[in-house]
Design an enzyme around this catalytic site. Structure first.
Site, PDB file in Angstrom:
ATOM      1  N   LYS A  56       0.766  -1.393   0.102  1.00 28.39           N
ATOM      2  CA  LYS A  56      -0.138   0.095  -0.057  1.00 28.39           C
ATOM      3  C   LYS A  56       0.917   1.339   0.020  1.00 28.39           C
ATOM      4  CE  LYS A  56      -2.899   0.057   3.282  1.00 28.39           C
ATOM      5  NZ  LYS A  56      -2.611   1.223   4.184  1.00 28.39           N
TER       6      LYS A  56
ATOM      7  N   ARG B  85     -11.096   3.375   8.292  1.00 29.14           N
ATOM      8  CA  ARG B  85     -10.839   1.883   8.881  1.00 29.14           C
ATOM      9  C   ARG B  85     -12.085   1.158   9.030  1.00 29.14           C
ATOM     10  NH1 ARG B  85      -5.400   0.059  10.167  1.00 29.14           N
ATOM     11  NH2 ARG B  85      -6.382  -1.990  11.118  1.00 29.14           N
TER      12      ARG B  85
ATOM     13  N   ARG C 275      10.590  -8.408   4.868  1.00 30.35           N
ATOM     14  CA  ARG C 275      10.566  -7.056   5.242  1.00 30.35           C
ATOM     15  C   ARG C 275      11.070  -7.080   6.530  1.00 30.35           C
ATOM     16  NH1 ARG C 275       5.381  -3.600   5.775  1.00 30.35           N
ATOM     17  NH2 ARG C 275       5.052  -4.877   7.480  1.00 30.35           N
TER      18      ARG C 275
ATOM     19  N   ARG D  50      12.836  -5.890  11.678  1.00 29.16           N
ATOM     20  CA  ARG D  50      11.529  -5.554  12.268  1.00 29.16           C
ATOM     21  C   ARG D  50      11.237  -6.695  13.261  1.00 29.16           C
ATOM     22  NH1 ARG D  50       7.794  -1.496   8.771  1.00 29.16           N
ATOM     23  NH2 ARG D  50       6.414  -2.304  10.491  1.00 29.16           N
TER      24      ARG D  50
ATOM     25  N   ARG E  70      -2.601  -9.486  12.802  1.00 26.22           N
ATOM     26  CA  ARG E  70      -2.732  -8.142  12.238  1.00 26.22           C
ATOM     27  C   ARG E  70      -3.548  -8.258  11.207  1.00 26.22           C
ATOM     28  NH1 ARG E  70       2.819  -5.652  10.802  1.00 26.22           N
ATOM     29  NH2 ARG E  70       1.656  -3.847  10.165  1.00 26.22           N
TER      30      ARG E  70
END
Length: 198
Positions: free
Chosen positions: A13, A89, A128, A134, A145
């Site tokens: 996104k 959202r 990622r 991360r 999530r």
């Protein structure tokens, strides 16, 4: 062009939002960035939002809407359009956004929904997490999530589908491939008369 960009974590996104922004000369507006700027500037809205952000809680709709309204109404760069990333959202937020836009710059043109297979999303998140170190993007965290995102946005998708604004775009493939699909959808949205029969 007034757009909303939807997509789960890991859907690309952010990458596609930046491309749409650059190609069409409209600002990409992220609620996360709005929070950061308002909090850093010590504004009244920033102070109201900060207590929720610091506690790891969702910022109430009223505060989010006030921030979005201020950004859209008070900025010259939004006069030609905007791209909202991460907002709305929820169904109530979408209804409130529609009311706000009806009273100001006019309705949305389209809602771009990046559709990516969950295995592909998890693979992207793993890569990622490895490249950016991360620790919050482990498989279990990512699955949670994604589950929360799907539950939150299901009513939102139905709302925009009923209004005729939802444009689902296949988010698999390279960033260039996805960007080309989005541009085809936006071209159809901007010039629907070119595709009318007869």
């Amino acid at each position: 062009m007034r757009l909303v960009l939807l997509g789960p974590p890991g859907s690309g996104k952010g990458t596609q939002g930046a491309r749409i922004s650059a190609r069409h000369g409209i600002p990409a507006i992220s609620t996360g960035q709005l929070f950061d700027r308002q909090i850093a500037a010590g504004t009244d809205l920033g102070r109201r939002a900060e207590r929720y952000v610091r506690a790891g809680e969702l910022v109430p709709d009223e505060i989010v809407l006030d921030m979005v309204a201020e950004r859209l109404d008070g900025s010259v760069d939004c006069a030609v359009g905007f791209l909202l990333d991460g907002f709305p959202r929820t169904y109530p937020q979408a209804e409130a956004l529609d009311r706000m836009l009806a009273a100001s710059c006019g309705p949305l043109d389209a809602v771009i929904d990046l559709d990516v297979d969950i295995d592909e999303v998890l693979d992207r998140i793993r890569r990622r997490a490895h490249t950016e170190d991360r620790v919050d993007d482990g498989d279990d965290t990512a699955r949670r999530r994604l589950k929360v995102f799907a539950e939150e946005t299901a009513p939102l998708r139905r709302y925009y589908r009923r209004s005729g604004l939802l444009r689902t775009v296949d988010g698999a493939g390279t960033p260039d491939e996805v960007a080309a699909r989005i541009e085809r959808v936006l071209a159809d949205t901007a010039h629907p008369e070119l595709h009318l029969p007869g």
